[in-house]
Design an enzyme around this catalytic site. Sequence first.
Site, PDB file in Angstrom:
ATOM      1  N   ASN A   9       0.839  -1.201   0.000  1.00 43.24           N
ATOM      2  CA  ASN A   9       0.000   0.000   0.000  1.00 43.24           C
ATOM      3  C   ASN A   9       0.880   1.261   0.000  1.00 43.24           C
ATOM      4  OD1 ASN A   9      -2.284   1.589  -0.002  1.00 43.24           O
ATOM      5  ND2 ASN A   9      -2.666   1.391   2.188  1.00 43.24           N
ATOM      6  N   GLU A  35       1.341  -3.179  -5.067  1.00 42.69           N
ATOM      7  CA  GLU A  35       0.875  -1.823  -4.787  1.00 42.69           C
ATOM      8  C   GLU A  35       2.037  -0.922  -4.358  1.00 42.69           C
ATOM      9  OE1 GLU A  35      -3.191   0.304  -3.170  1.00 42.69           O
ATOM     10  OE2 GLU A  35      -2.715  -1.692  -2.409  1.00 42.69           O
ATOM     11  N   ASP A 148      -1.768 -10.223  -4.122  1.00 37.29           N
ATOM     12  CA  ASP A 148      -3.081  -9.764  -3.686  1.00 37.29           C
ATOM     13  C   ASP A 148      -4.068 -10.095  -4.803  1.00 37.29           C
ATOM     14  OD1 ASP A 148      -5.346  -8.439  -2.909  1.00 37.29           O
ATOM     15  OD2 ASP A 148      -4.417  -6.458  -2.749  1.00 37.29           O
ATOM     16  N   ASN A 150      -7.340 -10.072  -4.307  1.00 39.50           N
ATOM     17  CA  ASN A 150      -8.545  -9.260  -4.062  1.00 39.50           C
ATOM     18  C   ASN A 150      -9.832 -10.076  -4.059  1.00 39.50           C
ATOM     19  OD1 ASN A 150      -8.331  -6.421  -3.408  1.00 39.50           O
ATOM     20  ND2 ASN A 150      -7.156  -6.198  -5.302  1.00 39.50           N
ATOM     21  N   HIS A 246      -2.238  -4.570   4.682  1.00 37.44           N
ATOM     22  CA  HIS A 246      -2.058  -6.009   4.492  1.00 37.44           C
ATOM     23  C   HIS A 246      -0.939  -6.495   5.398  1.00 37.44           C
ATOM     24  CE1 HIS A 246      -4.234  -6.435   0.482  1.00 37.44           C
ATOM     25  NE2 HIS A 246      -4.116  -5.126   0.588  1.00 37.44           N
TER      26      HIS A 246
END
Length: 257
Positions: A9, A35, A148, A150, A246
């Site tokens: 992130n 990310e 990830d 999602n 995360h």
Amino acid sequence: MRIITANLNGIRAAARKGFFHWLRRQKADVVCLQELKAQVDQLSDSIFWPPSFDCYYHPAERKGYSGVGIYCRREPDEVVEGIDWPEFDREGRWIEARYGRLCIVSLYLPSGSSSEERQQVKFQVMDRLLPYLVERRERGDQMIICGDWNIAHKKEDLKNWRGNQKNSGFLPEERAWMDQLFGPAGFVDAFRVVNQEEGQYTWWSNRGRAWEKNVGWRIDYQVVTPEIAEKVRAAKIYKARRFSDHAPLIMDYDLEY
């Protein structure tokens, strides 16, 4: 062989929170990052190029958005950025290190939570990705696809499953796709090979004290081909410190490369 996957992130934010200091002590062979939210020219500080690794980044064209990376303790035979889908590759969602037939991927599947339009993009990627993965497996590639995804696959993979059945990440269509991935497509959820417990989450909302209450989702996976699944030895979700919304997923394999 130890492989870590982590959605940061924002790699610069994660660095400020101590991610790279933590990483030094993990004895990882491969680290898959998602990310990044940074361009390569924004990562000039040496902290983003750990000396124990060969470091590779595949950022999104759009600044401050998406992007994946992979760190390899042993230099790969080849590093592949993207999978020749321009609209997907522009968002920086796939980078792959190849060691002969062993292929280790950092994947960041799109989220559909921001709008119906993005949900449709997610469905389009899912529709194209599954046959691609099957083709790779059938031609003999041994794959470890980290990242990830999602999507929480089963009700055991998120705390509030009843209230999320109409929300992106736990839609019936998404869960059915995971059933295909872990069924007819022949791939294996490596974490579940060694850990069948409930309450094992890798992402928590920043709202409502979700982290503190462990109201989370398991959406970060290491997805492997069957011959790799036989070599899974251990799995751990690292939660002692927070570098992102995360948590890093750490897995050990009885593999040489």
